[in-house]
Write a protein that holds these residues in place. Structure first.
Motif, PDB file in Angstrom:
ATOM      1  N   TRP A   1     -13.092  15.355   3.310  1.00 51.46           N
ATOM      2  CA  TRP A   1     -12.239  14.244   3.731  1.00 51.46           C
ATOM      3  C   TRP A   1     -13.106  13.206   4.426  1.00 51.46           C
ATOM      4  N   GLU A   2     -12.885  11.928   4.091  1.00 50.95           N
ATOM      5  CA  GLU A   2     -13.623  10.839   4.725  1.00 50.95           C
ATOM      6  C   GLU A   2     -12.718   9.630   4.891  1.00 50.95           C
ATOM      7  N   GLN A   3     -13.055   8.801   5.838  1.00 51.07           N
ATOM      8  CA  GLN A   3     -12.269   7.611   6.135  1.00 51.07           C
ATOM      9  C   GLN A   3     -13.159   6.382   5.964  1.00 51.07           C
ATOM     10  N   GLY A   4     -12.563   5.229   5.693  1.00 51.35           N
ATOM     11  CA  GLY A   4     -13.332   4.002   5.535  1.00 51.35           C
ATOM     12  C   GLY A   4     -13.796   3.768   4.106  1.00 51.35           C
ATOM     13  N   VAL A   5     -13.335   4.572   3.155  1.00 48.61           N
ATOM     14  CA  VAL A   5     -13.718   4.435   1.751  1.00 48.61           C
ATOM     15  C   VAL A   5     -12.659   3.649   0.985  1.00 48.61           C
ATOM     16  N   VAL A   6     -11.404   3.909   1.283  1.00 46.88           N
ATOM     17  CA  VAL A   6     -10.260   3.251   0.643  1.00 46.88           C
ATOM     18  C   VAL A   6      -9.710   2.218   1.626  1.00 46.88           C
ATOM     19  N   PRO A   7      -9.317   1.023   1.161  1.00 41.32           N
ATOM     20  CA  PRO A   7      -8.767   0.025   2.089  1.00 41.32           C
ATOM     21  C   PRO A   7      -7.560   0.559   2.862  1.00 41.32           C
ATOM     22  N   ASP A   8      -7.436   0.110   4.109  1.00 39.29           N
ATOM     23  CA  ASP A   8      -6.327   0.510   4.969  1.00 39.29           C
ATOM     24  C   ASP A   8      -5.012  -0.081   4.469  1.00 39.29           C
ATOM     25  N   LEU A   9      -3.917   0.509   4.941  1.00 38.90           N
ATOM     26  CA  LEU A   9      -2.603  -0.086   4.707  1.00 38.90           C
ATOM     27  C   LEU A   9      -2.548  -1.437   5.419  1.00 38.90           C
ATOM     28  N   ILE A  10      -1.697  -2.329   4.984  1.00 31.90           N
ATOM     29  CA  ILE A  10      -1.586  -3.648   5.609  1.00 31.90           C
ATOM     30  C   ILE A  10      -1.131  -3.513   7.055  1.00 31.90           C
ATOM     31  N   GLU A  11      -0.262  -2.546   7.319  1.00 33.33           N
ATOM     32  CA  GLU A  11       0.235  -2.321   8.668  1.00 33.33           C
ATOM     33  C   GLU A  11       0.337  -0.820   8.918  1.00 33.33           C
ATOM     34  N   GLY A  12       0.045  -0.403  10.142  1.00 38.63           N
ATOM     35  CA  GLY A  12       0.141   1.004  10.489  1.00 38.63           C
ATOM     36  C   GLY A  12       1.573   1.498  10.372  1.00 38.63           C
ATOM     37  N   ARG A  13       1.744   2.728   9.919  1.00 34.57           N
ATOM     38  CA  ARG A  13       3.064   3.335   9.827  1.00 34.57           C
ATOM     39  C   ARG A  13       2.943   4.846   9.808  1.00 34.57           C
ATOM     40  N   GLU A  14       4.034   5.499  10.133  1.00 32.98           N
ATOM     41  CA  GLU A  14       4.116   6.952  10.087  1.00 32.98           C
ATOM     42  C   GLU A  14       5.499   7.354   9.618  1.00 32.98           C
ATOM     43  N   GLU A  15       5.641   8.643   9.297  1.00 32.81           N
ATOM     44  CA  GLU A  15       6.910   9.170   8.776  1.00 32.81           C
ATOM     45  C   GLU A  15       7.393   8.352   7.577  1.00 32.81           C
ATOM     46  N   HIS A  16       6.480   7.995   6.687  1.00 31.54           N
ATOM     47  CA  HIS A  16       6.793   7.173   5.522  1.00 31.54           C
ATOM     48  C   HIS A  16       6.691   8.000   4.244  1.00 31.54           C
ATOM     49  N   ALA A  17       7.201   7.459   3.186  1.00 36.36           N
ATOM     50  CA  ALA A  17       7.109   8.101   1.881  1.00 36.36           C
ATOM     51  C   ALA A  17       5.976   7.455   1.090  1.00 36.36           C
ATOM     52  N   CYS A  18       5.397   8.224   0.191  1.00 35.13           N
ATOM     53  CA  CYS A  18       4.397   7.650  -0.706  1.00 35.13           C
ATOM     54  C   CYS A  18       4.608   8.231  -2.087  1.00 35.13           C
ATOM     55  N   LEU A  19       4.510   7.372  -3.064  1.00 35.20           N
ATOM     56  CA  LEU A  19       4.702   7.755  -4.458  1.00 35.20           C
ATOM     57  C   LEU A  19       3.399   7.469  -5.182  1.00 35.20           C
ATOM     58  N   ASP A  20       2.825   8.498  -5.796  1.00 28.64           N
ATOM     59  CA  ASP A  20       1.554   8.289  -6.477  1.00 28.64           C
ATOM     60  C   ASP A  20       1.767   8.087  -7.964  1.00 28.64           C
ATOM     61  N   GLY A  21       0.931   7.232  -8.542  1.00 32.58           N
ATOM     62  CA  GLY A  21       0.980   6.923  -9.964  1.00 32.58           C
ATOM     63  C   GLY A  21      -0.402   7.049 -10.564  1.00 32.58           C
ATOM     64  N   GLU A  22      -0.584   6.473 -11.742  1.00 32.08           N
ATOM     65  CA  GLU A  22      -1.881   6.536 -12.417  1.00 32.08           C
ATOM     66  C   GLU A  22      -3.000   5.883 -11.596  1.00 32.08           C
ATOM     67  N   ASP A  23      -2.765   4.642 -11.155  1.00 33.45           N
ATOM     68  CA  ASP A  23      -3.817   3.883 -10.494  1.00 33.45           C
ATOM     69  C   ASP A  23      -3.421   3.332  -9.136  1.00 33.45           C
ATOM     70  N   VAL A  24      -2.254   3.710  -8.624  1.00 31.06           N
ATOM     71  CA  VAL A  24      -1.777   3.100  -7.395  1.00 31.06           C
ATOM     72  C   VAL A  24      -0.929   4.099  -6.608  1.00 31.06           C
ATOM     73  N   VAL A  25      -0.916   3.922  -5.289  1.00 29.18           N
ATOM     74  CA  VAL A  25      -0.003   4.655  -4.418  1.00 29.18           C
ATOM     75  C   VAL A  25       0.917   3.625  -3.787  1.00 29.18           C
ATOM     76  N   MET A  26       2.218   3.840  -3.918  1.00 24.36           N
ATOM     77  CA  MET A  26       3.193   2.937  -3.306  1.00 24.36           C
ATOM     78  C   MET A  26       3.708   3.605  -2.034  1.00 24.36           C
ATOM     79  N   VAL A  27       3.624   2.893  -0.935  1.00 28.95           N
ATOM     80  CA  VAL A  27       4.060   3.395   0.361  1.00 28.95           C
ATOM     81  C   VAL A  27       5.335   2.659   0.734  1.00 28.95           C
ATOM     82  N   GLY A  28       6.337   3.397   1.197  1.00 29.58           N
ATOM     83  CA  GLY A  28       7.599   2.766   1.572  1.00 29.58           C
ATOM     84  C   GLY A  28       8.224   3.433   2.771  1.00 29.58           C
ATOM     85  N   GLY A  29       9.038   2.667   3.480  1.00 28.60           N
ATOM     86  CA  GLY A  29       9.772   3.185   4.627  1.00 28.60           C
ATOM     87  C   GLY A  29       8.856   3.498   5.785  1.00 28.60           C
ATOM     88  N   GLY A  30       9.337   4.315   6.686  1.00 28.57           N
ATOM     89  CA  GLY A  30       8.538   4.742   7.822  1.00 28.57           C
ATOM     90  C   GLY A  30       8.813   3.945   9.076  1.00 28.57           C
TER      91      GLY A  30
END
Length: 183
Positions: A132-161
């Protein structure tokens, strides 16, 4: 007291993986795997979750903010998979200095990454295994927790939280909590 677990993601047709916090330590994660082929030779009893057998079994994700170095509190993070990469989005920061008299912790927008193909930030000439490493993938636009994430072929969609800010000021344990809920 128990640990907190996150979404289960498939690694292949027979193996699934999840991440949990270490019992009583939200800043340390544990990676677990399970084999779905439990009926062969084991009757109707599912196999128990097992800690990963590599350096991902126990991990932490340090980061840097404008006011210092923090450890990612993985409570409230979401686990997703894109190809061979696993991403751990969001969570909360450890307590940091806000000024000379106050301390703050808040929802975190960093994204942890682990790939079965190995680490990107590898200083070992013979190569690095998965970690596990950090700083490799761009951060979310805004910090959040208790959110849902849906993974696809080339993207992760983050919602709620929820966005959380906690400030402990000069007067001891007085604090201010601001919660924003995302739809």
């Amino acid at each position: 007291s128990s640990s907190k677990s996150f979404k289960v993601v498939p690694l292949d047709n027979q193996t699934v993986m999840m991440v949990s916090t270490k019992e009583n330590v939200s800043y340390v994660g544990n990676t677990h795997t399970n084999n779905l082929d439990w009926k062969q030779g084991h009757g109707d009893t599912p196999l128990p979750w097992a800690l990963a057998k590599d350096q991902t079994a126990e991990f932490s994700l340090p980061g840097v903010a404008w006011n210092g170095v923090f450890s990612k509190n993985m409570t409230g993070s979401c686990l997703a998979r894109i190809g061979q990469e696993l991403l751990l989005t969001g969570g909360r920061t450890s307590e940091l200095p806000m000024d000379m008299n106050s301390r703050v912790k808040s929802s975190n927008g960093t994204v942890g990454r682990m790939s079965s193909e190995g680490a990107i930030n590898c200083e070992d000439a013979s190569g690095c295994g998965p970690r596990w490493e950090q700083g490799v993938v761009p951060d979310l636009i805004e910090g959040r927790e208790e959110h849902a994430c849906l993974d696809g072929e080339d993207v992760v969609m983050v919602g709620g939280g929820t966005k959380f800010d906690y400030i402990k000021g000069k007067s001891g344990y007085s604090y201010y909590i601001k919660r924003e809920t995302y739809a």
